[in-house]
Design a protein around this motif. Structure first.
Motif, PDB file in Angstrom:
ATOM      1  N   SER A   1      -9.400  11.904  -5.640  1.00 57.73           N
ATOM      2  CA  SER A   1      -8.712  10.797  -4.967  1.00 57.73           C
ATOM      3  C   SER A   1      -9.360   9.456  -5.326  1.00 57.73           C
ATOM      4  CB  SER A   1      -8.671  11.008  -3.461  1.00 57.73           C
ATOM      5  OG  SER A   1      -9.972  11.140  -2.948  1.00 57.73           O
ATOM      6  N   ASP A   2     -10.689   9.452  -5.505  1.00 58.43           N
ATOM      7  CA  ASP A   2     -11.343   8.208  -5.932  1.00 58.43           C
ATOM      8  C   ASP A   2     -10.849   7.786  -7.308  1.00 58.43           C
ATOM      9  OD1 ASP A   2     -12.704   8.099  -3.604  1.00 58.43           O
ATOM     10  OD2 ASP A   2     -14.651   8.751  -4.396  1.00 58.43           O
TER      11      ASP A   2
ATOM     12  N   LEU B   1      -3.069   2.674  -3.872  1.00 59.35           N
ATOM     13  CA  LEU B   1      -3.087   3.978  -3.202  1.00 59.35           C
ATOM     14  C   LEU B   1      -4.145   4.063  -2.111  1.00 59.35           C
ATOM     15  CD1 LEU B   1      -2.566   6.666  -5.981  1.00 59.35           C
ATOM     16  CD2 LEU B   1      -0.945   5.821  -4.298  1.00 59.35           C
ATOM     17  N   GLU B   2      -3.758   4.720  -1.012  1.00 57.95           N
ATOM     18  CA  GLU B   2      -4.701   5.037   0.055  1.00 57.95           C
ATOM     19  C   GLU B   2      -4.526   6.511   0.393  1.00 57.95           C
ATOM     20  OE1 GLU B   2      -3.777   2.433   3.269  1.00 57.95           O
ATOM     21  OE2 GLU B   2      -5.192   0.902   2.578  1.00 57.95           O
TER      22      GLU B   2
ATOM     23  N   LYS C   1       0.833  -1.210   0.000  1.00 56.96           N
ATOM     24  CA  LYS C   1       0.000   0.000   0.000  1.00 56.96           C
ATOM     25  C   LYS C   1       0.869   1.263   0.000  1.00 56.96           C
ATOM     26  CE  LYS C   1      -4.196  -1.697   0.400  1.00 56.96           C
ATOM     27  NZ  LYS C   1      -5.168  -1.445  -0.681  1.00 56.96           N
TER      28      LYS C   1
ATOM     29  N   THR D   1      -7.401   6.217  -6.834  1.00 56.46           N
ATOM     30  CA  THR D   1      -7.374   4.854  -6.276  1.00 56.46           C
ATOM     31  C   THR D   1      -7.914   3.850  -7.288  1.00 56.46           C
ATOM     32  OG1 THR D   1      -9.334   5.564  -5.060  1.00 56.46           O
ATOM     33  CG2 THR D   1      -7.381   5.178  -3.764  1.00 56.46           C
TER      34      THR D   1
END
Ligand code: UDP
Ligand code: MG
Length: 314
Positions: free
Chosen positions: A30-31, A40-41, A3, A34
């Motif tokens: 950010s969505d 990605l977090e 991660k 990911t």
């Protein structure tokens, strides 16, 4: 798959109007990221810099709804520099992004910044304003002059138009956190630590809502901060002036010998020397003041509440 955590640091001072817009946009971006990179977090770390409006309530709400939203709330207004520092200190990410809440630092540039930095080619991606559209002419003139002056007299080169919108590796953030100074001038600090920085050229964006807290006077004071924090050249003024004065005195002596308006020469000299002494003393006073603040080792900010303390109380 390993991660990778990205911390988004957002300094906020009276941003209740713009926060909902920012919230929506940062989640959208950010969505998207990911989705494209499943490893990605995200964590979103808001720094409430002593806002006097509903900013803190909004931040409390966001963190209650979604554990990725965190906040650090100062006991009063400490300024954006302190807010950025607190954000970096409380960040847990492998990467840290700093951006303004007012959408003047468009979140949609984040994927591009991530590409530059994760490729390993760069340690930092930052935006650079290429136009000063929508800015008062006089302000542009002073800004340009400031960059010219500071780059002449300081060893630390500061890129004209470079913004505080930055995507950095943990390594670079740690380097910045190793700089303990009290008078923080980030534009200089970012450049002083070195590392490979990619500048993305952007147009000036207007604030999405709310209003700026900067005015001409504050900017002037901030530029002075920059000069004294990264250059000791002004201290050399007194030496340079004293040489000039010595020459002037010589010339005046010649005039005096030739008996040309003695009284006037003396008066001019008194004013000149008096003013000059005050001027040089003023400069020294400024450095003394800075040193005084550093020596005190006061905390750069104080925390009133964070999402963790808030959760415990409930
Ligand atoms: N800000 C802050 N503390 C302050 C002033 C500003 O944390 O004392 C934040 C503000 O909320 C915003 C960012 O710093 O996210 C940039 O401020 P602003 O938009 O007022 O400045 P400008 O974009 O006009 O330079
Ligand atoms: Mg702004």
């Amino acid at each position: 798959m390993e991660k990778e955590l990205i911390t988004v640091v957002v300094p906020c001072f009276n941003e209740q109007e713009v926060l909902p817009l920012f919230h929506e946009e940062i989640l959208r971006v950010s969505d998207g990221m990911t989705e494209a990179h499943p490893q990605l977090e995200f964590e979103f770390l808001f720094i409430n810099d002593g806002s006097r409006d509903g900013t803190l309530d909004i931040l409390r709400k966001y963190s209650a709804e979604d554990s990725r939203f965190r906040y650090v709330s100062f006991s009063r207004n400490f300024g954006k520099e302190a807010a950025m520092l607190a954000g970096m200190e409380h960040s847990k990410g492998d990467y840290v992004v700093i951006m303004d809440a007012d959408l003047q630092h468009p979140p949609k540039l984040m994927p591009q910044m991530y590409e530059y930095v994760s490729s390993g080619e760069y340690d930092c991606a930052a935006t650079r304003r290429v136009s000063r559209k929508g800015e008062p002419k006089l302000l542009s003139f002073f800004s340009r002059s400031f960059y010219k002056v500071i780059n002449k007299i300081s060893q630390t080169q500061i890129v004209d138009g470079a913004q505080d919108y930055r995507f950095m590796t943990r390594q670079m953030v740690n380097a910045i956190l190793d700089m303990p100074e009290y008078n923080r001038f980030s534009k200089g600090i970012f450049s002083w630590v070195g590392f490979r920085t990619k500048y993305i050229e952007v147009e000036n964006t207007e604030r999405a809502a709310g209003k700026t807290t900067w005015n001409f006077w504050k900017l002037l004071m901030y530029s002075f901060e920059g000069i004294t924090a990264f250059s000791t050249f002004p201290l050399a003024f007194s030496v340079i002036f004293s040489i000039l004065l010595f020459i002037a005195a010589l010339v005046l002596m010649i005039f005096a010998i030739a008996e040309l308006s003695e009284a006037l020469a003396v008066m001019c000299l008194i004013c000149f020397v008096g003013g000059l002494q005050l001027f040089c003393m003023g400069i020294m006073g400024q450095y003394l003041a800075k040193t005084y603040m550093e020596v005190k080792r006061r905390p750069k900010y104080l925390i009133g509440e964070t999402e963790e303390t808030n959760r415990k109380e409930r």
